[in-house]
Structures are given as structure tokens and as C-alpha cells.
Write a protein that holds these residues in place. Structure first.
Motif, PDB file in Angstrom:
ATOM      1  N   THR A   1      -6.709   3.003  -1.438  1.00  0.00           N
ATOM      2  CA  THR A   1      -5.995   3.668  -2.537  1.00  0.00           C
ATOM      3  C   THR A   1      -4.498   3.481  -2.301  1.00  0.00           C
ATOM      4  O   THR A   1      -4.022   3.597  -1.167  1.00  0.00           O
ATOM      5  CB  THR A   1      -6.327   5.166  -2.580  1.00  0.00           C
ATOM      6  OG1 THR A   1      -6.014   5.740  -1.319  1.00  0.00           O
ATOM      7  CG2 THR A   1      -7.796   5.400  -2.888  1.00  0.00           C
ATOM      8  N   HIS A   2      -3.772   3.168  -3.373  1.00  0.00           N
ATOM      9  CA  HIS A   2      -2.350   2.832  -3.211  1.00  0.00           C
ATOM     10  C   HIS A   2      -1.460   3.590  -4.184  1.00  0.00           C
ATOM     11  O   HIS A   2      -1.919   4.035  -5.238  1.00  0.00           O
ATOM     12  CB  HIS A   2      -2.156   1.319  -3.395  1.00  0.00           C
ATOM     13  CG  HIS A   2      -2.684   0.549  -2.229  1.00  0.00           C
ATOM     14  ND1 HIS A   2      -1.929   0.263  -1.124  1.00  0.00           N
ATOM     15  CD2 HIS A   2      -3.918   0.039  -1.980  1.00  0.00           C
ATOM     16  CE1 HIS A   2      -2.669  -0.395  -0.246  1.00  0.00           C
ATOM     17  NE2 HIS A   2      -3.881  -0.539  -0.742  1.00  0.00           N
ATOM     18  N   VAL A   3      -0.180   3.689  -3.813  1.00  0.00           N
ATOM     19  CA  VAL A   3       0.803   4.297  -4.715  1.00  0.00           C
ATOM     20  C   VAL A   3       0.985   3.354  -5.909  1.00  0.00           C
ATOM     21  O   VAL A   3       0.726   2.156  -5.797  1.00  0.00           O
ATOM     22  CB  VAL A   3       2.168   4.535  -4.019  1.00  0.00           C
ATOM     23  CG1 VAL A   3       2.030   5.521  -2.875  1.00  0.00           C
ATOM     24  CG2 VAL A   3       2.785   3.235  -3.517  1.00  0.00           C
TER      25      VAL A   3
ATOM     26  N   GLN B   1       1.012   5.604   3.767  1.00  0.00           N
ATOM     27  CA  GLN B   1       0.957   4.749   4.965  1.00  0.00           C
ATOM     28  C   GLN B   1       0.361   3.386   4.610  1.00  0.00           C
ATOM     29  O   GLN B   1       0.819   2.354   5.077  1.00  0.00           O
ATOM     30  CB  GLN B   1       0.136   5.389   6.105  1.00  0.00           C
ATOM     31  CG  GLN B   1       0.460   6.840   6.440  1.00  0.00           C
ATOM     32  CD  GLN B   1       1.937   7.150   6.514  1.00  0.00           C
ATOM     33  OE1 GLN B   1       2.701   6.449   7.169  1.00  0.00           O
ATOM     34  NE2 GLN B   1       2.362   8.199   5.820  1.00  0.00           N
ATOM     35  N   HIS B   2      -0.690   3.399   3.762  1.00  0.00           N
ATOM     36  CA  HIS B   2      -1.393   2.150   3.453  1.00  0.00           C
ATOM     37  C   HIS B   2      -0.519   1.210   2.614  1.00  0.00           C
ATOM     38  O   HIS B   2      -0.376   0.032   2.934  1.00  0.00           O
ATOM     39  CB  HIS B   2      -2.722   2.458   2.743  1.00  0.00           C
ATOM     40  CG  HIS B   2      -3.674   1.301   2.767  1.00  0.00           C
ATOM     41  ND1 HIS B   2      -5.001   1.424   2.463  1.00  0.00           N
ATOM     42  CD2 HIS B   2      -3.490  -0.013   3.040  1.00  0.00           C
ATOM     43  CE1 HIS B   2      -5.589   0.234   2.569  1.00  0.00           C
ATOM     44  NE2 HIS B   2      -4.693  -0.655   2.900  1.00  0.00           N
ATOM     45  N   SER B   3       0.100   1.733   1.547  1.00  0.00           N
ATOM     46  CA  SER B   3       0.984   0.879   0.744  1.00  0.00           C
ATOM     47  C   SER B   3       2.186   0.439   1.585  1.00  0.00           C
ATOM     48  O   SER B   3       2.667  -0.687   1.448  1.00  0.00           O
ATOM     49  CB  SER B   3       1.463   1.618  -0.507  1.00  0.00           C
ATOM     50  OG  SER B   3       0.358   1.997  -1.294  1.00  0.00           O
ATOM     51  N   GLY B   4       2.649   1.332   2.458  1.00  0.00           N
ATOM     52  CA  GLY B   4       3.745   0.993   3.371  1.00  0.00           C
ATOM     53  C   GLY B   4       3.368  -0.181   4.247  1.00  0.00           C
ATOM     54  O   GLY B   4       4.167  -1.106   4.461  1.00  0.00           O
ATOM     55  N   GLN B   5       2.136  -0.174   4.729  1.00  0.00           N
ATOM     56  CA  GLN B   5       1.647  -1.289   5.561  1.00  0.00           C
ATOM     57  C   GLN B   5       1.654  -2.597   4.770  1.00  0.00           C
ATOM     58  O   GLN B   5       2.112  -3.629   5.272  1.00  0.00           O
ATOM     59  CB  GLN B   5       0.229  -0.976   6.064  1.00  0.00           C
ATOM     60  CG  GLN B   5      -0.406  -2.099   6.868  1.00  0.00           C
ATOM     61  CD  GLN B   5      -1.368  -2.949   6.021  1.00  0.00           C
ATOM     62  OE1 GLN B   5      -2.146  -2.412   5.231  1.00  0.00           O
ATOM     63  NE2 GLN B   5      -1.301  -4.246   6.184  1.00  0.00           N
ATOM     64  N   HIS B   6       1.153  -2.564   3.524  1.00  0.00           N
ATOM     65  CA  HIS B   6       1.148  -3.786   2.703  1.00  0.00           C
ATOM     66  C   HIS B   6       2.564  -4.346   2.569  1.00  0.00           C
ATOM     67  O   HIS B   6       2.776  -5.553   2.672  1.00  0.00           O
ATOM     68  CB  HIS B   6       0.584  -3.493   1.302  1.00  0.00           C
ATOM     69  CG  HIS B   6      -0.911  -3.477   1.246  1.00  0.00           C
ATOM     70  ND1 HIS B   6      -1.629  -3.953   0.172  1.00  0.00           N
ATOM     71  CD2 HIS B   6      -1.833  -3.044   2.136  1.00  0.00           C
ATOM     72  CE1 HIS B   6      -2.927  -3.805   0.397  1.00  0.00           C
ATOM     73  NE2 HIS B   6      -3.079  -3.240   1.582  1.00  0.00           N
ATOM     74  N   LEU B   7       3.509  -3.447   2.353  1.00  0.00           N
ATOM     75  CA  LEU B   7       4.894  -3.882   2.142  1.00  0.00           C
ATOM     76  C   LEU B   7       5.480  -4.508   3.409  1.00  0.00           C
ATOM     77  O   LEU B   7       6.064  -5.595   3.368  1.00  0.00           O
ATOM     78  CB  LEU B   7       5.744  -2.675   1.673  1.00  0.00           C
ATOM     79  CG  LEU B   7       7.225  -2.939   1.417  1.00  0.00           C
ATOM     80  CD1 LEU B   7       7.441  -4.018   0.358  1.00  0.00           C
ATOM     81  CD2 LEU B   7       7.938  -1.649   1.002  1.00  0.00           C
TER      82      LEU B   7
ATOM     83  N   MET C   1      -5.837  -8.648  -1.185  1.00  0.00           N
ATOM     84  CA  MET C   1      -7.170  -8.136  -1.441  1.00  0.00           C
ATOM     85  C   MET C   1      -7.355  -6.865  -0.618  1.00  0.00           C
ATOM     86  O   MET C   1      -7.139  -6.883   0.600  1.00  0.00           O
ATOM     87  CB  MET C   1      -8.175  -9.186  -0.976  1.00  0.00           C
ATOM     88  CG  MET C   1      -9.336  -9.387  -1.898  1.00  0.00           C
ATOM     89  SD  MET C   1     -10.585 -10.340  -1.091  1.00  0.00           S
ATOM     90  CE  MET C   1      -9.965 -11.977  -1.145  1.00  0.00           C
ATOM     91  N   CYS C   2      -7.727  -5.763  -1.260  1.00  0.00           N
ATOM     92  CA  CYS C   2      -7.831  -4.509  -0.505  1.00  0.00           C
ATOM     93  C   CYS C   2      -8.638  -3.481  -1.281  1.00  0.00           C
ATOM     94  O   CYS C   2      -8.569  -3.425  -2.502  1.00  0.00           O
ATOM     95  CB  CYS C   2      -6.427  -3.969  -0.216  1.00  0.00           C
ATOM     96  SG  CYS C   2      -6.429  -2.392   0.643  1.00  0.00           S
ATOM     97  N   CYS C   3      -9.418  -2.657  -0.554  1.00  0.00           N
ATOM     98  CA  CYS C   3     -10.239  -1.646  -1.227  1.00  0.00           C
ATOM     99  C   CYS C   3      -9.572  -0.269  -1.209  1.00  0.00           C
ATOM    100  O   CYS C   3     -10.081   0.675  -1.790  1.00  0.00           O
ATOM    101  CB  CYS C   3     -11.608  -1.564  -0.569  1.00  0.00           C
ATOM    102  SG  CYS C   3     -11.539  -0.995   1.130  1.00  0.00           S
TER     103      CYS C   3
HETATM  104 ZN   LIG Z   1      -4.951  -2.662   2.358  1.00  0.00          ZN
END
Ligand SMILES: [Zn+2]
Length: 412
Positions: free
Chosen positions: A211-213, A107-113, A207-209
Motif C-alpha cells: 500500500t502506498h501514499v 516507510q514503503h513509499s519512502g523505500q521506493h523513492l 512492481m509491488c503489492c
Molecule cells: Zn514495494
């Protein structure tokens, strides 16, 4: 801060040592309700359970088989909440609840994209986002998105996923010139240590703390479910990514199957079928109400035309309402007749109405209500309310008969 979970986002097990263990209390959600639980805040030398941050919820997992119920951040420390103490200096083997963590990564990496593509293509900035339990929401700084824009956005993010674009994590010091160039909504006030930059190669640096794919292909797919009006000229874009799409499809399909069997028609006609049922229910309710009114009038007339009628009229009907009872009372007239009516479940709860000569109803009303273990009120020869023990109706009838006999003896 930089924990092992941020350096190695795919690591599921890790051994470290306990630095401190302090008794504390923590608010937790237990069976959907917030409760204060007594336990301990444990800090480890390093950690693979992610403390909440960057919109990403905290991890769950176990330390030496003790469940970790919450992980929070305090400056550079990750506080692990457990209900059994872990002695300082002791060896700690940690395991991540991987299903939960990987879902958060998707979900988090999806949001960045999505955030990156919405900015690049339309100039819509992300002002906040929320990783929800079922679906996630990105708040975009635009009053609205056209259907074509949504389609384009969904198509483009999925193209990037199919292109297997690598996602890299860089750690730089706070004063690195790179920090000024990346997309950011600012660092938290208690930020400590190096700055992490998440780079989707050729697409975005942020910039982000969290965890990502490591590669966009690990997102599998992104589904944009829709857009809703947000606060102050903003829009909330709703999306799901990765495994959530499979789970959601599963849920949708079982609902569809159940509806097909209930409505006896295919999915393309479900809406039409429900609409038809709702309309016919409305019509039936209306005609039912009219019939009930007619029945009330006829019931009263039948009683009045009976030459052998007494001074007491009682009636119980399962289906009925206050209006039904009041129509009967009005039609019969209450100067000479004592009327006791009930509607509802014969043995459990329902409604009651006592009507008749004013002074009789005034004194009998509260007693009737008490016998039925109910609650009532009344004036001008009418006392009505709710009954909780309908099974005592016959006792009430006996009481009313006795009262009438006493009343007529007094009159003679
Ligand atoms: Zn983030």
C-alpha cells in the motif's frame, strides 16, 4: 491478488461478508514472546486489511469489533486471524488500525523513492529491504557509500517530496509488455491475478503489492540515518520517513534533556563529559582496589599483633571481594587460626570464606555453606563460595566457637 486495500489505500473502513472461518492455531508475539494461540482463520469476500507482502508487514484492525491479530497471505486469500468465530455469510464491518498502516505506507513509499534515486544517480541496485519497527533498512548492491553520496541522496529524495510528485497505481495483466520494463525483483511463486505497478511520476515504476501514499508530499520528509556494512560487499542504508522522524526527534530531545540535567552541561559537551566520567571511574576503581588490598593487610596485621587474640577471627565488610578475603587469610596464616570472612549485603547475599586447619575446614566448610544457604567448594584448608542468607552469620560464628572448644578439649 488485488484487495480493496490495494485499490483504495486510504480507505479506513469497509463492509464485506465472511466467506470461510476455519479453526486454527497461530504463532503470535505476546508481550515480546512468541506464543501459539488458538483461534480462527477468516477469509472475506474482499479486504481492507493488508496481508504482509513486498517487505511490508501486515495490518491490524477490527472486524465487527473483534481484533484482528494477524493477516497472512495464502495464494489469493488473505487469512485474518481472530480468537472469536465469525459465521460464514455474515456481514463484516472492518476497520484498519490507521496509525500503523499509514506509518507502513510512509516507510514503503519512502523505500521506493530512495531505491529509485540510488539506482538512477549511482547505479546502486536494491537487493532487499526491511521495514523495521523503529527504522528501516535498504540493502544496496555496493560495498560502500561516501558521505557526499548520502547527503546527495537525502537532499534529492526530499526535493522530490517538496515537489509533491504524484504516485499512481496501475493494474496490468501478467503478459502486459509494461511488466518487462519496470523495476522488479520477481513475482512470488504463488502470485495470482493482475500485476500492480507503482509509479512515482517521472521517477520510477516498480512492481509491488504494497500500500502506498498517493503523493510524495504525504511522506513529509525522509531522514537517512546512516549506512552500515552489509553482507557480501553490500551496504545497509538506514532510514526513517514521515511521522517516525517526529517521534524520533521527540525521543532524541528527551534523552538530550535528561543528559543535560544529569551531566550539567549542554548537548555539545555531552560526549566529552561522559568520556571524562568513564575515565575517572576507571581510575577510582583502580585506587579503590589498591586501598582494599592495603586494608586487608592492615586488618590481618592488627589481629596478629593483638596479644589477647583468640583462635577465631571473623570479619564482615560490605565492600570487598574474594581477593580481599584471601589476602587477610594469607596474612594471618591458617595453621593456628580459624578464619571466617564475609563480604556483601549484611542481610541478603554475598561471598564467604572459611580458612584454617585442613581437617577442621574440611568438615566445617559444607556445614557453614548450608547454614548460609549458599554454594561453596574448597580444598587445602580453604572453603569459599556464595551465601544467600548472610543474616545467619552469627549462628555460623557460634558453631565455629563450639567446634574450636571441642577441638582444644580433644587436644588436651
Ligand atoms: Zn514495494
Amino acid at each position: 491478488m488485488a484487495y480493496q486495500c490495494q485499490r483504495e489505500c486510504y480507505q479506513q473502513q469497509f463492509s464485506t461478508t465472511v466467506v470461510s472461518c476455519i479453526p486454527t492455531e497461530q504463532k503470535l508475539e505476546v508481550n515480546g514472546r512468541k506464543e501459539t494461540v488458538k483461534g480462527f482463520h477468516v477469509v472475506f469476500k474482499d479486504a481492507i486489511l493488508f496481508p504482509e507482502g513486498g517487505g511490508q508487514p501486515d495490518d491490524r484492525g477490527v472486524v465487527n469489533d473483534i481484533p484482528v491479530l494477524r493477516v497472512t497471505r495464502q495464494g489469493a486469500d488473505a487469512l485474518h486471524f481472530v480468537t472469536s468465530p465469525l459465521p460464514e455469510g455474515c456481514e463484516a464491518h472492518m476497520k484498519v488500525d490507521w496509525e500503523r498502516r499509514f506509518d507502513h505506507m510512509q516507510q514503503h513509499s519512502g523505500q521506493h523513492l530512495i531505491t529509485a534515486i540510488a539506482d538512477i544517480e549511482f547505479g546502486y541496485k536494491t537487493t532487499s529491504w526491511e521495514l523495521g519497527r523503529q527504522r528501516s533498512v535498504i540493502e544496496l548492491d555496493t560495498p560502500g557509500l561516501k558521505p557526499e553520496q548520502m547527503e546527495f541522496l537525502e537532499r534529492t529524495v526530499n526535493e522530490k517530496i517538496r515537489a509533491s510528485v504524484p504516485v499512481n497505481v496501475k493494474e496490468v495483466s501478467v503478459d502486459d509488455p509494461l511488466v518487462e520494463q519496470v523495476r522488479s525483483r520477481g513475482l512470488p511463486d504463488d502470485h495470482a491475478g493482475p500485476v500492480r505497478i507503482i509509479e512515482i511520476e517521472g521517477v520510477d515504476s516498480n512492481m509491488c503489492c504494497g500500500t502506498h501514499v498517493s503523493n510524495l508530499s504525504h511522506l513529509q520528509a525522509i531522514k537517512i540515518l546512516g549506512v552500515e556494512k552489509g553482507k557480501k560487499n553490500k551496504s545497509n542504508l538506514i532510514f526513517i520517513a514521515g511521522n517516525r522522524i517526529l517521534q524520533y526527534t521527540d525521543q532524541c530531545f528527551s534523552v538530550e534533556k535528561a543528559l543535560t540535567s544529569l551531566l550539567k552541561t549542554g548537548p555539545e559537551k555531552h560526549v566529552e563529559a561522559v568520556d571524562k566520567i568513564q575515565k575517572s571511574v576507571k581510575m577510582l576503581q583502580k585506587s579503590n582496589l589498591n586501598l582494599l588490598r592495603d586494608l586487608a593487610v592492615l586488618t590481618a596485621q592488627a589481629f596478629k599483633s593483638d596479644p589477647k587474640r583468640g583462635k577465631l577471627f571473623t570479619l564482615h565488610r560490605k565492600e570487598g571481594d574474594n581477593e580481599f578475603m584471601n589476602i587477610i587469610a594469607n596474612e594471618i596464616g591458617t595453621e593456628e587460626t580459624l578464619i571466617f570472612l564475609t563480604v556483601g549485603d549484611e542481610k541478603a547475599t554475598g561471598l564467604f570464606l572459611l580458612a584454617g586447619p585442613v581437617e577442621m575446614v574440611d568438615s566445617l566448610g559444607p556445614r557453614v555453606s548450608e547454614m548460609l544457604e549458599g554454594k561453596g567448594a574448597g580444598k587445602n584448608g580453604r572453603y569459599q563460595g556464595r551465601a544467600n542468607r548472610m543474616s545467619r552469620r552469627s549462628e555460623v560464628t557460634t558453631l565455629l566457637q563450639e567446634s574450636l572448644e571441642l577441638h582444644s578439649q580433644q587436644e588436651e
